[in-house]
Design a protein around this motif. Sequence first.
Motif, short mmCIF file in Angstrom:
data_model
loop_
_atom_site.label_atom_id
_atom_site.label_comp_id
_atom_site.label_asym_id
_atom_site.label_seq_id
_atom_site.Cartn_x
_atom_site.Cartn_y
_atom_site.Cartn_z
N ASP A 123 0.82 -1.21 0.00
CA ASP A 123 0.00 0.00 0.00
C ASP A 123 0.85 1.26 0.00
N THR A 124 2.19 1.10 -0.03
CA THR A 124 3.07 2.26 -0.12
C THR A 124 2.75 3.10 -1.35
N VAL A 125 2.22 2.47 -2.38
CA VAL A 125 1.87 3.17 -3.62
C VAL A 125 0.77 4.21 -3.42
N ASN A 270 9.24 1.75 -1.67
CA ASN A 270 9.11 0.99 -0.44
C ASN A 270 8.69 1.89 0.72
N HIS A 271 8.66 3.19 0.46
CA HIS A 271 8.21 4.18 1.44
C HIS A 271 6.99 4.92 0.89
N PHE A 272 6.27 5.57 1.77
CA PHE A 272 5.01 6.21 1.37
C PHE A 272 5.22 7.61 0.80
N SER A 273 6.27 8.28 1.23
CA SER A 273 6.44 9.67 0.84
C SER A 273 7.84 9.89 0.29
N GLY A 274 8.13 11.13 -0.04
CA GLY A 274 9.43 11.49 -0.58
C GLY A 274 9.28 12.52 -1.67
N THR A 275 10.40 13.05 -2.11
CA THR A 275 10.41 14.13 -3.07
C THR A 275 10.22 13.62 -4.49
N VAL A 276 9.34 14.27 -5.24
CA VAL A 276 9.17 13.99 -6.66
C VAL A 276 9.77 15.16 -7.44
#
Length: 364
Positions: A123-125, A270-276
């Motif tokens: 569900d990380t997506v 593999n993580h839910f967030s982060g910079t795009v």
Amino acid sequence: MTGRRIGIVGLGVISRAYLDTLSGAAGVEITAVADLDPARTAAVAETIPGALALTPSDLYAHADVDTVLNLTIPAAHEEVALAALAGGKDVYGEKPLAATLDAASRVLAAANTAGRRVGGAPDTVLGTGVQTARAAVEAGMIGTPVSATATWLSRGHEAWHPHPDFYYREGGGPLLDMGPYYLTALVHLLGPVTWVAGASSRSRERRIIESGPRAGEHIPVDVDTHVTGVLGHRGGAMSTVTFSFDAPSTRAEPIEVHGVEGMLVLPDPNHFSGTVLRRNARSTEVIELPVSAGYEAASRGVGLIDFVTGPGRASGEVALHVLEIMTALLESAGRGARVPVTSTAIVPQLVPLTPLAGWQGHGA
């Protein structure tokens, strides 16, 4: 409140992450837990107000359980899911949906027969990382997508895991272990896959455990430990993927998406967030996109909450499709030929930007 009373089967390490998420959510209630270890079952039940400590078979039949959260090992996923469906429960499971494609197909067939629902990780997506990138693709920010790359490299889980044996047995390997995160993201970004062409290898026949009580012990390697391939998406884009237990590092981005008018760089799926990041075709400037979609501050279990209270974006159909992609890559590598992917999946609807209070059900 149909479907929102949760019974958890399998109380290993990953269960802690789910318990932390679900205990703070107003829309669900953990009513029962079960494990093959009765002592573990009792200990976990004591930490959850009102939860019953049951055997797995009693949990499947219990009237106060609507949805079974299956956190057992992959080899047990089919057995648990079928038993829960036979008990009239919906099922949401950890990845993969089952240990084999045939087993996963049997689970979905049983659900259709019983009129029940099946969902599955990852569900990380659904977090802000992948969803913000998807919103950018759908808004035409990079023009028509033509390709993507996904890369995950490691020197092997024996470097940190005290009991890494199952990663090197049938059903293991870097593709089946990490592939679901990356491939699910690619399906959300570029749509279902219709064919694959794969190649694979293994660097050695034995591995040495590096930590824990078995440090220094040699374990056999029964699967290929470096898998690469090309995926043909239904819309015409192609993705190149690499998953490895044989390479210690890389400078490649986790996921890049390339369009005729620009490109996107995604954070680790593999993580839910982060910079795009976005770069326009006519400029060298790299721009950080503002967060525009996804569940904010998400953690493992948000897909289950979405499954029982919303549209069920982490669906069994997507999980089955991703499992077939992985199976087809390994088949293609063995045959040395392109392999069609016969399943398909409806790409779930975009997750609108949803703050923590929204998806946890507090003040939404």
